[in-house]
Design a protein around this motif. Sequence first.
Motif, short mmCIF file in Angstrom:
data_model
loop_
_atom_site.label_atom_id
_atom_site.label_comp_id
_atom_site.label_asym_id
_atom_site.label_seq_id
_atom_site.Cartn_x
_atom_site.Cartn_y
_atom_site.Cartn_z
N UNK A 143 0.48 -1.32 0.14
CA UNK A 143 -0.23 -0.32 0.12
C UNK A 143 1.03 1.62 -0.05
N UNK A 144 2.22 1.33 0.77
CA UNK A 144 2.80 2.77 0.30
C UNK A 144 3.29 2.62 -0.57
N UNK A 145 3.47 1.67 -1.43
CA UNK A 145 4.46 2.11 -3.03
C UNK A 145 3.14 2.48 -3.44
N UNK A 146 1.49 2.22 -3.55
CA UNK A 146 0.87 3.30 -3.74
C UNK A 146 0.60 4.70 -3.52
N UNK A 147 0.36 4.95 -2.20
CA UNK A 147 -0.19 5.67 -1.88
C UNK A 147 1.15 6.66 -0.92
N UNK A 148 1.38 6.23 -0.61
CA UNK A 148 2.85 7.82 -0.44
C UNK A 148 3.47 8.04 -1.57
N UNK A 149 3.25 9.74 -1.46
CA UNK A 149 3.80 10.10 -2.77
C UNK A 149 4.89 10.10 -3.14
N UNK A 150 5.16 10.11 -3.88
CA UNK A 150 6.68 9.59 -4.53
C UNK A 150 7.49 11.00 -4.87
N UNK A 151 9.01 10.56 -5.36
CA UNK A 151 9.54 11.67 -5.62
C UNK A 151 9.90 11.95 -7.69
N UNK A 152 11.25 13.48 -7.09
CA UNK A 152 11.65 13.83 -8.36
C UNK A 152 10.62 13.08 -9.46
N UNK A 153 10.97 12.33 -11.17
CA UNK A 153 10.41 12.53 -12.02
C UNK A 153 10.03 13.71 -13.19
N UNK A 154 12.09 14.12 -13.35
CA UNK A 154 12.33 15.27 -14.29
C UNK A 154 12.38 14.98 -15.53
N UNK A 155 11.90 15.35 -16.49
CA UNK A 155 13.08 14.90 -17.89
C UNK A 155 12.93 16.81 -18.66
N UNK A 156 14.71 17.09 -18.37
CA UNK A 156 14.87 18.01 -18.85
C UNK A 156 16.15 17.94 -19.78
#
Lengths: 261, 783
Positions: B287-300
């Motif tokens: 559940x944590x994998x889905x329900x906790x806010x994730x980080x990063x994920x940029x395209x630059x």
Amino acid sequence: MYSFNFRRASNIEDAQQIHQSSSDAVYVAGGMTLIPSLKLRLANPDDVVDLSQIEGLSAISSNDGVVSVGAMARHCEVAATSDIPALASLASRIGDAQVRNRGTIGGSLANNDPSADYPAAVLGLGATIHTNARAIAGDDFFVDLFETALEDGEIITRVDFPIPKRAAYAKFANQASKYAVVGVMVAETDAGVRVGVTGAAACAFRLTSFEEALSANMSASALDGIDVDSSDFNSDLHASAAYRGSLVTVMAKQAVEQLAA
Amino acid sequence: MDAETGIGASVLRKEDARFITGKGQYTDDISVFGQTHCVFVRSPHARAKINSINTDPAMAVDGVIRVFTGDELVEDGIGDLPCGWVVNSKDGSPMVSPPHPPIATTVVNYVGEPYAFVVAETLQAARDGAEAVEADFDILEAVVDTATASSSTQIHENAPNNQAYDWELGDKEATDAAFENADHVTELDITNNRLIPNAIEPRAALGSYDAASSTYTLYTTSQNPHVERVVLALFVNVAPEANLRVISPDVGGGFGSKIFVYAEETAVIWASAKVGRPIKWRADRSESFLADAHGRDHVTKAQLALSSDGEMLGLRVKTIANMGAYLSTFSSSVPTYLYGTLMAGQYKTPAIYVETQAVFTNTSPVDAYRGAGRPEATYVVERIVETAARELNMDPVELRRKNFIPPDAFPYQTPVALEYDTGNYAASMSKALELADSDGYAARKAASEANGKLRGIGYSCYIEACGIAPSQLVISLGAGVGLFESAEVRVDVSGSVSVMTGSHSHGQGHETTFAQLVSDRLGIPFDSVNVIHGDTGRSDYGLGTYGSRSIAVGGSAIDKALDKIIAKGKKIAAHMFETTEDKVNFAEGQFSYEGSNEPKPFAEIAGAAYIPAVYPLDELEPGLSEKAFYDPKNFTYPAGSYVCEVEIDPSTGVTEIQKFVAVDDFGNVINPMIVEGQVHGGLAQGIGQALLEHGIYDADGNLSTGSYMDYTMPRAADLPDFEVDMTSTPCTHNPLGVKGCGEAGAIGSPAAVMNAITDALGVKDVPMPATPHTVWETIQQGA
Ligand SMILES: Cc1cc2nc3c(=O)[nH]c(=O)nc-3n(C[C@H](O)[C@H](O)[C@H](O)COP(=O)(O)OP(=O)(O)OC[C@H]3O[C@@H](n4cnc5c(N)ncnc54)[C@H](O)[C@@H]3O)c2cc1C
């Protein structure tokens, strides 16, 4: 987890009896595969039949050039043996310490995960799998993805490994799970050179092209230029089929180099 | 000062005894009378219209007490989960914040989004109930990919092009001019991989309502209980603030993911009044994998303009930042004010222009994660600087040295809003090179090559802005909260001290560090200081712990309260010495006066304050307890030099880090051991990002890396021995001269690792994480 009846078998007949009389039963050995699937509610058996109290089922012995490993022998116990160092080394690299302290050879083989390590040993060393009903040649045991020659309710009792002249296991582990992305057992046995490969395809297999080349010349360079057909290999998040194909050669060479060392 | 426990001493952490003997009290360890259990029913689809939800079959399950859907919360006036920082687009329009009901009502927008929840007598019954809830969905096309999100099907009605905002910072014209005059332009397209936080303790909440007093008590795994309280009260309308107490007991790690106000604790605290019984929820790992806010994920896309001799003239950065399905609590600030503002790095680059387009996708919301924006900025700056050096055939160290802001240029105003107070970048670089034995590198590379291996070296000279943050500055930039900190120092009759802080410790060791500060300044034994945190009922207020702010802001607030304690102590002592307070001196725990050879220890003055026999009651209130709020004047700017050396086996693609040197400047340090531990943890996460961790969705928006079988958390065996050292330029604007150390390791390390890998492979870029498979494929492409 859904509720189920926990049934502790006192001997093999008892275990099979419970299994037969249940409409939906499953054996539990170390539980390292079964319990996570129960917890995730992916399985919903009526009865879980525990094999852990069956006497003699976890014995490991060595007689007449054969190491006999009881189905309930845990990975850490196999890792502590010395008659087939390659087998002990393989067992010592399964998963992590917690998994090795619970997981069993019988459970691993019955489950036949495409990335499990023991199948490479069974094929590479030419083992025989004994059940409560019969003896199954290792070469006939692994049928397909998670599919074995076992009949419904049939119980693995032990695995007999002929002691090879020399053998080595090389493993390329998945960084996350530590299962084998590719594992290769190379052995020089009384019956010739054998190469067992796990991780690469739906289930473990022998690589006869490598066996022939190494029979002629037991050196890593003997494998140069032999094409490994990876068209049916597994392709997933962690490794493409082509990468697995390349790793089969790299791991086989590593194993051969260890043999020589 | 006691050399064993004072400022600068590596005191063992007080709190560890309870943590490592299983005596910690985490949210899930707390149970209250009449407690029920809660399970959330989560969307199996990345994007779908909810046609209907049938809760009857769940209500029929034995032990199920109530099943709630989102509509019931809406009917009861429960508001959306807000995003607390309004970022404006280039054209001045405010960001688009799509409706975000805690429990989905009409649509679901990511796998794992809750659309109902079940309260039951047992966890098992709640699970059975959750499984029995029936929902009818129309499955809609999902948007997953960051780079193409803005040209994909529109997710939210109010967000054309799936855009939350299109933000800019810096002087575009000046930057364009710099590029026109440049001899050389280096271009780099890079991605910053999505990470999933994975604190060791999953999120949990226990909500209860006391009808007799109309008060709510929420135990939850929050990094900032006061913020949780104000958001639930003011924006989500759960209860008046005064009737809501939020307690964050021991919390097992957060890394940012426990800053945010989530659906689950909102639902649990609200429903506790409806059910009339306390309700507990604790996430499973899956559940944590889905329900906790994730980080990063940029395209630059980044471009650096240089002169032929390596002077950095201008930097252009254009980033697409994936926000996930909704704007989480502080998400909007991460790829903007915590990112674009850091693009000067340690360099004098005179012209910088940054654009960030924030986009929605049908993935879990993305928000602050250890470093929050600053790792992404460092990754851009330090990768492109190294790339430029290679293109100009310059030593990357020399190119950096040439462009460093020199020590005599501080305070230094960057072209991207920040004013650095102090630093000495060449000093940490020199120390790092020495530790890295850079002179021996050529021989080590030759040895690797003789073994058929590839060797590479990479550098990263990061800067970050932490000690978050000057309130008026951040409010003027859109923040909905001030970012000061509060402290109360309560001296007991016996002279022992309780410190109530608004900072929150979830692994940082505040109970030790803060006690060192107090014991050092008051000259009292370390063990007579008790640090209390994480309870809105006990600390006045607080903004919590993130952005490496606890010592710089929380510690400074404590320091300020200590000033007041000492000042009052002097008044009391002056009365006892029969002199005036300006003649009283306080040092080493003793109040002294020239005219007296009998100094008065701190405890005696404390006693006099509570038993005021000899005491100026007509001028001074009895008691010795002081409060302070500290609002920082500026951010703090930790900086450092990292060096990484890798060896790659080209046959398997396996990268082994053979050397990792980190030299950081955190200003003054209270407890070097704790600081070093923070650096180690940060490095583990940064190296994890570079080599191991990757949140991957399939084309339908299912999380492919939703368990430890597929998501690689760094383990000790994956990491090298770190060589960690420090230099120091004390912060000039806070009383302790401290800067903060919690995020540095995660900020500086990914670029160092990736610079080393690209050096070894002789390629411009390898996408993170550089897994064996990715490295092997890179080698194959070159072959
Ligand atoms: C984190 C993790 C990492 C792992 N890494 C590896 C790895 O690197 N390499 C590897 O090879 N494996 C790995 N495993 C698998 C593990 O080693 C076990 O071997 C495997 O889980 C099954 O063994 P078990 O004894 O736990 O069986 P169980 O989980 O108890 O049972 C598995 C299945 O086998 C059946 N079964 C069990 N015993 C018998 C029997 N005697 N006769 C007939 N059927 C039987 C059960 O009914 C069940 O269907 C890993 C597991 C985990 C959880």
